[in-house]
Design an enzyme around this catalytic site. Structure first.
Site, PDB file in Angstrom:
ATOM      1  N   ASP A   1      -9.501  -1.746   3.080  1.00  0.00           N
ATOM      2  CA  ASP A   1      -8.797  -2.743   2.264  1.00  0.00           C
ATOM      3  C   ASP A   1      -9.774  -3.740   1.671  1.00  0.00           C
ATOM      4  O   ASP A   1     -10.628  -4.283   2.383  1.00  0.00           O
ATOM      5  CB  ASP A   1      -7.810  -3.535   3.140  1.00  0.00           C
ATOM      6  CG  ASP A   1      -6.429  -2.939   3.151  1.00  0.00           C
ATOM      7  OD1 ASP A   1      -6.058  -2.262   2.167  1.00  0.00           O
ATOM      8  OD2 ASP A   1      -5.703  -3.143   4.145  1.00  0.00           O
TER       9      ASP A   1
ATOM     10  N   GLU B   1       4.998   0.268   0.955  1.00  0.00           N
ATOM     11  CA  GLU B   1       5.341  -0.397   2.213  1.00  0.00           C
ATOM     12  C   GLU B   1       6.736  -1.000   2.157  1.00  0.00           C
ATOM     13  O   GLU B   1       7.068  -1.757   1.233  1.00  0.00           O
ATOM     14  CB  GLU B   1       4.286  -1.497   2.513  1.00  0.00           C
ATOM     15  CG  GLU B   1       4.555  -2.219   3.824  1.00  0.00           C
ATOM     16  CD  GLU B   1       3.362  -3.002   4.354  1.00  0.00           C
ATOM     17  OE1 GLU B   1       2.243  -2.871   3.829  1.00  0.00           O
ATOM     18  OE2 GLU B   1       3.567  -3.753   5.330  1.00  0.00           O
TER      19      GLU B   1
ATOM     20  N   ASP C   1      -6.580  -4.615   6.308  1.00  0.00           N
ATOM     21  CA  ASP C   1      -6.768  -6.052   6.535  1.00  0.00           C
ATOM     22  C   ASP C   1      -5.763  -6.552   7.586  1.00  0.00           C
ATOM     23  O   ASP C   1      -5.776  -7.730   7.960  1.00  0.00           O
ATOM     24  CB  ASP C   1      -6.694  -6.853   5.229  1.00  0.00           C
ATOM     25  CG  ASP C   1      -5.393  -6.654   4.471  1.00  0.00           C
ATOM     26  OD1 ASP C   1      -4.523  -5.900   4.961  1.00  0.00           O
ATOM     27  OD2 ASP C   1      -5.243  -7.245   3.387  1.00  0.00           O
TER      28      ASP C   1
ATOM     29  N   LYS D   1      -8.840   0.179  -0.917  1.00  0.00           N
ATOM     30  CA  LYS D   1      -7.409   0.004  -1.229  1.00  0.00           C
ATOM     31  C   LYS D   1      -7.196  -1.421  -1.736  1.00  0.00           C
ATOM     32  O   LYS D   1      -7.761  -2.372  -1.183  1.00  0.00           O
ATOM     33  CB  LYS D   1      -6.547   0.282   0.007  1.00  0.00           C
ATOM     34  CG  LYS D   1      -5.051   0.022  -0.239  1.00  0.00           C
ATOM     35  CD  LYS D   1      -4.164   0.661   0.808  1.00  0.00           C
ATOM     36  CE  LYS D   1      -4.027  -0.095   2.100  1.00  0.00           C
ATOM     37  NZ  LYS D   1      -3.478  -1.459   1.988  1.00  0.00           N
TER      38      LYS D   1
HETATM   39  O1  KIV Z   1      -3.634  -3.467   6.411  1.00  0.00           O
HETATM   40  C1  KIV Z   1      -2.917  -2.499   6.747  1.00  0.00           C
HETATM   41  O2  KIV Z   1      -2.848  -2.100   7.908  1.00  0.00           O
HETATM   42  C2  KIV Z   1      -2.133  -1.839   5.700  1.00  0.00           C
HETATM   43  C3  KIV Z   1      -1.089  -0.873   6.144  1.00  0.00           C
HETATM   44  C4  KIV Z   1       0.087  -1.613   6.638  1.00  0.00           C
HETATM   45  C5  KIV Z   1      -0.744   0.089   5.084  1.00  0.00           C
HETATM   46  O3  KIV Z   1      -2.322  -2.107   4.554  1.00  0.00           O
END
Ligand code: KIV
Length: 279
Positions: free
Chosen positions: A98, A197, A59, A128
């Site tokens: 995501d 993270e 995201d 995710k």
């Molecule tokens: O959205 C994203 O790019 C992420 C990464 C920072 C792991 O969740």
């Protein structure tokens, strides 16, 4: 100077297609997992043919593709658009998408519906979600539909207004203990991997050692089972974002700016197109 990479880098375990099981095999064999974000067909095609293990349709598209300050505004429909563009490009990598802010927090039924839309409409391989024990029901319900789930702990950008800052998380014992407990629970609920993270490297090491599933870090040091970066950041497209954990593998901002200037000059000076570039 940037490292010069030649040739295609393949997994030492030689997987034709990366699955959640391949990632587990990599952790078991001590082979690090390489993951990057992508949001469109052209970038994903290059990444996949370079041999990346996992492509995250993050995201972070909200930031780097749409120019929003946070990841909160991106919608489920927009994530599906990005994910389906990536899916059309990829032969080998595992594609994780995501679940965007607002598509899973209300209740587990909504979480399942959002995950099903992503899988059905984009053709991606896994989703995710950000959070720990507070999203247990959603994780378990998504898993009952046969959809693999990756967890995400530490600095979870969808909660930026709760944190108030993008600073390193879990530097105090209480938050570190909570993070470790959440990581253990995510594995117990059935997540196939988790992202950590921006947390201290030694805490990430403890988590990676305690968990059987792969732990992939961004700003979480070198002791985890794999690394992820945002594509635009590692390519040096954005000069404003300079966290300590970011290694830039190219200076595309410079290269692209130079190409654009050369093109503009050629057009203005009537150097483009020439005789051989016309019909
Ligand atoms: O959205 C994203 O790019 C992420 C990464 C920072 C792991 O969740």
């Amino acid at each position: 100077m940037f490292p010069v990479v030649t040739g295609k880098v393949m997994s030492r375990l030689q997987f034709k297609k990366i699955t959640t099981h391949s990632l587990q095999e990599m952790k078991n064999a001590g082979e690090k997992i390489a993951m990057l974000t992508a949001y469109d067909y052209s970038m994903a095609k290059i990444l996949d043919s370079a041999g990346i293990d996992v492509i995250l349709v993050g995201d972070s598209a909200s930031n780097v593709m749409a120019g929003h300050e946070t990841t909160l505004p991106i919608t489920l429909d927009q994530m599906i658009y990005h994910a389906s563009s990536v899916v059309r490009a990829v032969d080998r990598a595992l594609i994780v998408v995501d679940l965007p802010f607002g598509s899973y927090q209300a209740n587990s039924k909504e979480a399942l519906n959002s995950a099903i839309r992503i899988m059905k409409e984009s053709g991606a391989h896994a989703v995710k979600l950000e959070g720990g024990k507070e999203i247990r029901e959603s994780i378990e319900r998504i898993l009952t539909a046969g959809i693999p789930v990756m967890g995400h702990l530490g600095l979870t950008p969808q909660s930026i207004y709760k944190f108030g800052t993008y600073a390193v998380r879990a530097t105090e014992k209480e938050e570190a203990d909570r993070l470790l407990e959440d990581a253990i629970l995510l594995e117990k609920y059935g997540c196939f991997a988790i992202v950590l993270e921006k947390i201290p490297a030694m805490l990430a090491k403890t988590v990676a050692e305690k968990l059987k599933i792969p732990v992939i870090g961004i700003g979480a040091g070198k002791f985890v089972d794999g690394q992820v970066l945002v594509l635009h950041d590692m390519l040096g497209m954005n000069k404003q974002f300079n966290p300590r954990f970011l290694r830039r593998y190219a200076d595309l901002n410079h290269i692209m700016t130079q190409a654009f200037i050369n093109y503009i000059n050629d057009v203005k000076n009537k150097n483009f197109p020439n005789e051989s570039e016309q019909y």
